[in-house]
Design an enzyme around this catalytic site. Structure first.
Site, PDB file in Angstrom:
ATOM      1  N   GLU A 184       0.861  -1.183   0.000  1.00  0.00           N
ATOM      2  CA  GLU A 184       0.000   0.000   0.000  1.00  0.00           C
ATOM      3  C   GLU A 184       0.893   1.228   0.000  1.00  0.00           C
ATOM      4  O   GLU A 184       1.918   1.262   0.666  1.00  0.00           O
ATOM      5  CB  GLU A 184      -0.896  -0.003   1.239  1.00  0.00           C
ATOM      6  N   GLU A 190      -2.667  11.698   3.191  1.00  0.00           N
ATOM      7  CA  GLU A 190      -3.413  11.121   4.310  1.00  0.00           C
ATOM      8  C   GLU A 190      -3.238  11.975   5.554  1.00  0.00           C
ATOM      9  O   GLU A 190      -2.160  12.514   5.819  1.00  0.00           O
ATOM     10  CB  GLU A 190      -2.942   9.698   4.600  1.00  0.00           C
TER      11      GLU A 190
END
Length: 338
Positions: free
Chosen positions: A155, A160
């Protein structure tokens, strides 16, 4: 974004954030000089997502939130009928929003959107240009890529953060026995400008902090990003040299990127760099799809809420519809170059 252990991060010390951005770990170690992407290659467009055709190439996720967020992810038809996913006819931008009008009980689930690209990738230059990202207490927006059978195929978190976080956090999560780490020395050979939060990228269901880098530019996330009229994030995934990530505020976007003929070697030092010398890129990251989403509370935003400077509890905030008026992505385009 998979991160279950981000609840643990809430206990770590504060960094350079408004409120409290809970970092992973600030341990560092020395490393030798590494080889970053240095060729003068000019990349060409493989996929360009924009305007009326944007949603034709993405799938709407409708399952329960894997990060335990207080959201109901909507189908394409439901999201569009509720005004949570649409293309703005005035500027051709794509909007992905959290519901900001419905009555929801404290601790209930609020409607939101999570989309996944239909195409998958094994490298390239990934770019997102946005003029607005979701902000507000309890929000957890992200733009990321992920492979099948998490965490086996890895990932990559490009954008974020949670709550009132002031700067962007970039993270790699690896899931194989092949080593993947990041380090940063204090010497002049440093190859990125961000602050290392954790050096071991290996992630599991119960320990998935990964190896994160915190941007130092307050225009890279949240209100600072939106007040700067947004900007561009770019991931250069090069299996031979490593992963590089840049953030450019609107006023600083390179001319070659605007001209859709990007040459990353001319962009200067990236915000984050994960060298192929310390991370087996090919074995740890493959067949990735892009994901754009906004969840609410959940393992990270909920776990960090009490020390974030936000009022009340995260569960209570879910009931405050007006908190989510600005919890929306406004995306000018997403592009993948090879």
């Amino acid at each position: 974004m998979h991160t279950l252990s981000k609840l643990f991060l809430a206990a770590l010390s504060l960094t350079t954030l408004v409120g409290a951005h809970q970092s992973r770990a600030h341990s560092r170690h020395r490393r030798t000089a590494v080889r970053r992407q240095s060729t003068n290659k000019t990349y060409t467009i493989q996929d360009f997502y924009q305007g009326e055709d944007f949603f034709n190439n993405w799938d709407f996720f409708t399952g329960s939130d894997p990060t335990s967020g207080n959201v109901n992810y909507q189908s394409q038809s439901a999201a569009q009928s509720k005004g949570l996913a649409y293309v703005n006819d005035c500027d051709n931008s794509t909007v992905l929003a959290v519901d900001s009008t419905s009555t929801v009980a404290a601790g209930g689930n609020r409607d939101s959107v999570r989309i996944t690209s239909q195409n998958s990738y094994n490298g390239g230059l990934f770019v997102i240009d946005a003029s607005n990202m979701p902000v507000g207490c309890s929000t957890w927006p992200s733009f990321w890529t992920v492979g099948p059978n998490w965490p086996s195929a890895g990932e990559i978190d490009i954008i974020e953060g949670v709550n009132n976080q002031a700067t962007n956090q970039m993270t790699l999560h690896s899931g194989t026995s092949q080593g993947c780490t990041i380090g940063k020395s204090n010497s002049s050979t440093d190859q990125f400008t961000g602050q290392v939060l954790g050096t071991n990228c290996y992630s599991t269901e119960n320990a998935d902090s990964g190896c994160g880098v915190e941007d130092t530019d307050t225009r890279s996330f949240g209100y600072g990003f939106n007040n700067a009229e947004g900007g561009v994030f770019a991931l250069l995934w090069d299996n031979s040299s490593g992963m590089s990530m840049w953030h450019f505020a609107r006023a600083d976007i390179p001319d070659d990127l605007t001209a859709q003929a990007p040459t990353p070697s001319t962009w200067g030092t990236p915000s984050g760099f994960w060298s192929a010398e310390t991370c087996d890129i090919t074995d740890n990251f493959y067949d990735h799809q892009m994901v754009i989403d906004t969840t609410i509370c959940g393992n990270w935003a909920g776990g960090a809420y009490s020390s974030s400077g936000c009022p009340g509890t995260c569960s209570d905030m879910v009931a405050n519809a007006t908190n989510y008026v600005d919890a929306k992505w406004v995306i000018n385009y997403v592009a993948v170059y090879q």
